[in-house]
Write a protein that holds these residues in place. Structure first.
Motif, mmCIF file in Angstrom:
data_model
loop_
_atom_site.group_PDB
_atom_site.id
_atom_site.type_symbol
_atom_site.label_atom_id
_atom_site.label_comp_id
_atom_site.label_asym_id
_atom_site.label_seq_id
_atom_site.Cartn_x
_atom_site.Cartn_y
_atom_site.Cartn_z
ATOM 1 N N TRP A 111 92.575 16.132 96.453
ATOM 2 C CA TRP A 111 91.937 15.757 97.706
ATOM 3 C C TRP A 111 93.007 15.412 98.735
ATOM 4 O O TRP A 111 94.075 14.911 98.375
ATOM 5 C CB TRP A 111 91.027 14.543 97.495
ATOM 6 N N PRO A 112 92.720 15.628 100.012
ATOM 7 C CA PRO A 112 93.681 15.199 101.031
ATOM 8 C C PRO A 112 93.672 13.684 101.173
ATOM 9 O O PRO A 112 92.764 13.005 100.679
ATOM 10 C CB PRO A 112 93.148 15.874 102.303
ATOM 11 N N ALA A 113 94.684 13.155 101.853
ATOM 12 C CA ALA A 113 94.677 11.721 102.155
ATOM 13 C C ALA A 113 93.482 11.408 103.059
ATOM 14 O O ALA A 113 93.179 12.143 104.004
ATOM 15 C CB ALA A 113 95.974 11.337 102.849
ATOM 16 N N MET A 114 92.790 10.313 102.743
ATOM 17 C CA MET A 114 91.588 9.942 103.497
ATOM 18 C C MET A 114 91.696 8.465 103.875
ATOM 19 O O MET A 114 90.986 7.618 103.324
ATOM 20 C CB MET A 114 90.335 10.218 102.651
ATOM 21 N N PRO A 115 92.570 8.132 104.810
ATOM 22 C CA PRO A 115 92.856 6.724 105.109
ATOM 23 C C PRO A 115 91.684 5.946 105.682
ATOM 24 O O PRO A 115 91.646 4.718 105.578
ATOM 25 C CB PRO A 115 94.005 6.816 106.117
ATOM 26 N N LYS A 116 90.712 6.633 106.275
ATOM 27 C CA LYS A 116 89.583 5.941 106.900
ATOM 28 C C LYS A 116 88.402 5.745 105.942
ATOM 29 O O LYS A 116 87.468 5.006 106.257
ATOM 30 C CB LYS A 116 89.109 6.733 108.121
ATOM 31 N N LEU A 117 88.440 6.401 104.795
ATOM 32 C CA LEU A 117 87.256 6.433 103.928
ATOM 33 C C LEU A 117 86.977 5.066 103.328
ATOM 34 O O LEU A 117 87.814 4.487 102.631
ATOM 35 C CB LEU A 117 87.452 7.460 102.813
ATOM 36 N N LYS A 118 85.775 4.561 103.575
ATOM 37 C CA LYS A 118 85.352 3.259 103.066
ATOM 38 C C LYS A 118 84.229 3.376 102.044
ATOM 39 O O LYS A 118 83.963 2.420 101.312
ATOM 40 C CB LYS A 118 84.894 2.367 104.226
ATOM 41 N N LEU A 119 83.536 4.513 102.030
ATOM 42 C CA LEU A 119 82.400 4.685 101.107
ATOM 43 C C LEU A 119 82.333 6.118 100.625
ATOM 44 O O LEU A 119 82.339 7.053 101.437
ATOM 45 C CB LEU A 119 81.081 4.326 101.815
ATOM 46 N N PHE A 120 82.295 6.291 99.311
ATOM 47 C CA PHE A 120 81.943 7.581 98.713
ATOM 48 C C PHE A 120 80.579 7.388 98.078
ATOM 49 O O PHE A 120 80.434 6.685 97.073
ATOM 50 C CB PHE A 120 82.968 8.020 97.672
ATOM 51 N N GLN A 121 79.573 7.990 98.684
ATOM 52 C CA GLN A 121 78.189 7.816 98.253
ATOM 53 C C GLN A 121 77.755 9.015 97.414
ATOM 54 O O GLN A 121 77.744 10.151 97.894
ATOM 55 C CB GLN A 121 77.266 7.677 99.468
ATOM 56 N N ILE A 122 77.392 8.768 96.175
ATOM 57 C CA ILE A 122 76.880 9.808 95.288
ATOM 58 C C ILE A 122 75.360 9.838 95.440
ATOM 59 O O ILE A 122 74.704 8.809 95.244
ATOM 60 C CB ILE A 122 77.272 9.519 93.830
ATOM 61 N N PRO A 123 74.763 10.990 95.772
ATOM 62 C CA PRO A 123 73.314 11.032 96.000
ATOM 63 C C PRO A 123 72.504 11.225 94.717
ATOM 64 O O PRO A 123 71.381 11.731 94.749
ATOM 65 C CB PRO A 123 73.154 12.219 96.947
ATOM 66 N N PHE A 124 73.077 10.837 93.599
ATOM 67 C CA PHE A 124 72.388 10.853 92.308
ATOM 68 C C PHE A 124 73.011 9.743 91.466
ATOM 69 O O PHE A 124 73.781 8.915 91.989
ATOM 70 C CB PHE A 124 72.476 12.227 91.638
ATOM 71 N N THR A 125 72.727 9.708 90.164
ATOM 72 C CA THR A 125 73.094 8.542 89.369
ATOM 73 C C THR A 125 74.446 8.672 88.674
ATOM 74 O O THR A 125 75.260 7.752 88.689
ATOM 75 C CB THR A 125 72.000 8.274 88.310
ATOM 76 N N GLY A 126 74.713 9.812 88.027
ATOM 77 C CA GLY A 126 75.916 9.956 87.223
ATOM 78 C C GLY A 126 77.191 9.927 88.051
ATOM 79 O O GLY A 126 77.239 10.458 89.166
ATOM 80 N N PHE A 127 78.235 9.314 87.506
ATOM 81 C CA PHE A 127 79.516 9.258 88.205
ATOM 82 C C PHE A 127 80.689 9.461 87.249
ATOM 83 O O PHE A 127 81.836 9.165 87.588
ATOM 84 C CB PHE A 127 79.677 7.922 88.937
ATOM 85 N N ASP A 128 80.426 10.013 86.056
ATOM 86 C CA ASP A 128 81.475 10.188 85.059
ATOM 87 C C ASP A 128 82.492 11.258 85.465
ATOM 88 O O ASP A 128 83.555 11.367 84.857
ATOM 89 C CB ASP A 128 80.868 10.531 83.692
ATOM 90 N N PHE A 129 82.205 12.040 86.498
ATOM 91 C CA PHE A 129 83.112 13.085 86.971
ATOM 92 C C PHE A 129 84.197 12.536 87.902
ATOM 93 O O PHE A 129 85.121 13.260 88.270
ATOM 94 C CB PHE A 129 82.319 14.154 87.741
ATOM 95 N N LEU A 130 84.094 11.274 88.299
ATOM 96 C CA LEU A 130 84.941 10.739 89.358
ATOM 97 C C LEU A 130 85.885 9.682 88.808
ATOM 98 O O LEU A 130 85.488 8.824 88.004
ATOM 99 C CB LEU A 130 84.054 10.129 90.451
ATOM 100 N N LYS A 131 87.142 9.722 89.251
ATOM 101 C CA LYS A 131 88.143 8.743 88.854
ATOM 102 C C LYS A 131 88.567 7.929 90.082
ATOM 103 O O LYS A 131 88.715 8.477 91.181
ATOM 104 C CB LYS A 131 89.375 9.430 88.255
ATOM 105 N N PRO A 132 88.805 6.630 89.921
ATOM 106 C CA PRO A 132 89.182 5.795 91.071
ATOM 107 C C PRO A 132 90.451 6.265 91.775
ATOM 108 O O PRO A 132 90.608 6.048 92.988
ATOM 109 C CB PRO A 132 89.381 4.415 90.438
ATOM 110 N N GLU A 133 91.333 6.941 91.040
ATOM 111 C CA GLU A 133 92.631 7.306 91.601
ATOM 112 C C GLU A 133 92.545 8.338 92.725
ATOM 113 O O GLU A 133 93.477 8.460 93.537
ATOM 114 C CB GLU A 133 93.548 7.850 90.498
ATOM 115 N N VAL A 134 91.456 9.100 92.787
ATOM 116 C CA VAL A 134 91.368 10.138 93.820
ATOM 117 C C VAL A 134 90.921 9.572 95.160
ATOM 118 O O VAL A 134 90.981 10.282 96.181
ATOM 119 C CB VAL A 134 90.419 11.287 93.398
#
Length: 328
Positions: free
Chosen positions: A60-83
């Protein structure tokens, strides 16, 4: 102050009109599909205050302004905090409890009554020489015990509905708590065997993680009643694939209702069989393509929640349903 939200991916990018009708704060809505137009994603993501999407391939590119990543469903096992940038909140969305609970109750009722098979037989052979009181009897949900593995949002809705049918409900979950009023008893994972032995319906609602992967296996099937039915709406690998096939094919349990699977479509194989075993050839399983919660009402509820969470962010309030925080 205008905030920018990026709707990223096929599931999200067509929801701009819905959000415009439901947002109350000042949001500029951008859309792209990172899988189809990576350049657009690289250009838009750094300007986003919030992003709505699911799995997006790295990097992913640098996203310095990003404050919220909203998943529009329940599962989140695909996502790691480091990204995600440090401090960015990751929130998921529920709103599927009602539709999945109704699916589960339908599975229970169909397992007891067998209406689909009865209708097919009646269409094929009419009365077949038998009067109204001479056909095979069927079962009732009343008096049965529903065992809920992973007692949470879905489990609560299942238990309430089971009680309406005068069934018992028991459950296990990961946290200590008093037994909820809709359950006969509640325990933690160390009572899984008790639940499997007692339940007529073993309903799997747990999320997939290192603790739940394969938690319903040969040992648990051996503890179940020969009439027990397993209903899985959590994730496929929570129920051991080999053990499930063996239990069903050998008729060690009464049956299964399965909505979540081991094999899913890919670009290279868009229509795989959902298991390495020929479950589709068995007569004691009801199969559905991971759509137990997929109703228009549920979709609208989810995106109404997404809009409300974006507005919370814009007002400086804490968004709901936080599941992790960025650490990049």
């Amino acid at each position: 102050m205008t905030h920018t939200v990026l709707l990223a991916g096929k599931l999200s990018m067509h929801k701009g009109d819905f959000l415009r009708k439901h947002l109350t704060e000042d949001w500029r809505i951008e859309t792209c599909d990172p899988a189809e137009d990576r350049a657009a994603f690289e250009r838009l993501a750094p300007e986003a205050d919030a992003m709505v999407g699911g799995h997006i391939a790295a990097p992913w590119p640098a996203m310095p302004k990003l404050k919220l990543f909203q998943i529009p469903f329940t599962g989140f096992d695909f996502l790691k905090p480091e990204v995600l940038p440090a401090g960015c909140l990751v929130c998921n969305t529920y709103e599927h409890e009602t539709s999945i609970a109704e699916y589960i109750l339908l599975g229970m009722l169909e397992s007891e009554i067998g209406l689909a098979k009865t209708s097919a037989a009646f269409r094929a052979k009419s009365w077949n020489g038998k009067g109204p009181a001479q056909s095979p009897v069927h079962g009732e949900v009343r008096g049965k015990t529903v065992g809920i593995v992973g007692y949470g949002h879905i489990g609560h809705e299942v238990a309430v509905r089971a009680r309406a049918f005068q069934a018992r409900a028991i459950g296990i979950g990961r946290r200590d708590r008093e037994t909820p009023p809709e359950l006969d008893w509640y325990g933690k994972a160390d009572r899984l065997q008790d639940l499997c032995a007692e339940a007529d319906y073993v309903v799997v609602c747990a999320p997939l993680n290192d603790d739940t992967r394969g938690m319903i296996g040969a040992h648990q099937f051996a503890a179940m009643k020969p009439t027990a039915v397993v209903i899985n709406v959590g994730r496929g690998p929570i129920v051991d694939e080999d053990a499930l096939y063996e239990a069903l094919s050998a008729k060690r349990i009464g049956g299964a209702v399965i909505d979540v699977w081991y094999n899913y479509p890919t670009p290279d194989d868009p229509s795989p069989w959902p298991s390495k075993h020929p479950l589709q050839e068995l007569d004691n399983i009801i199969m559905s393509p991971h759509n137990s919660g997929w109703t228009q009402e549920q979709i609208d509820r989810r995106w109404t929640f997404v809009a409300a969470n974006l507005d919370r962010l814009a007002r400086g309030e804490t968004p709901l349903n936080k599941v992790m925080e960025g650490a990049g």
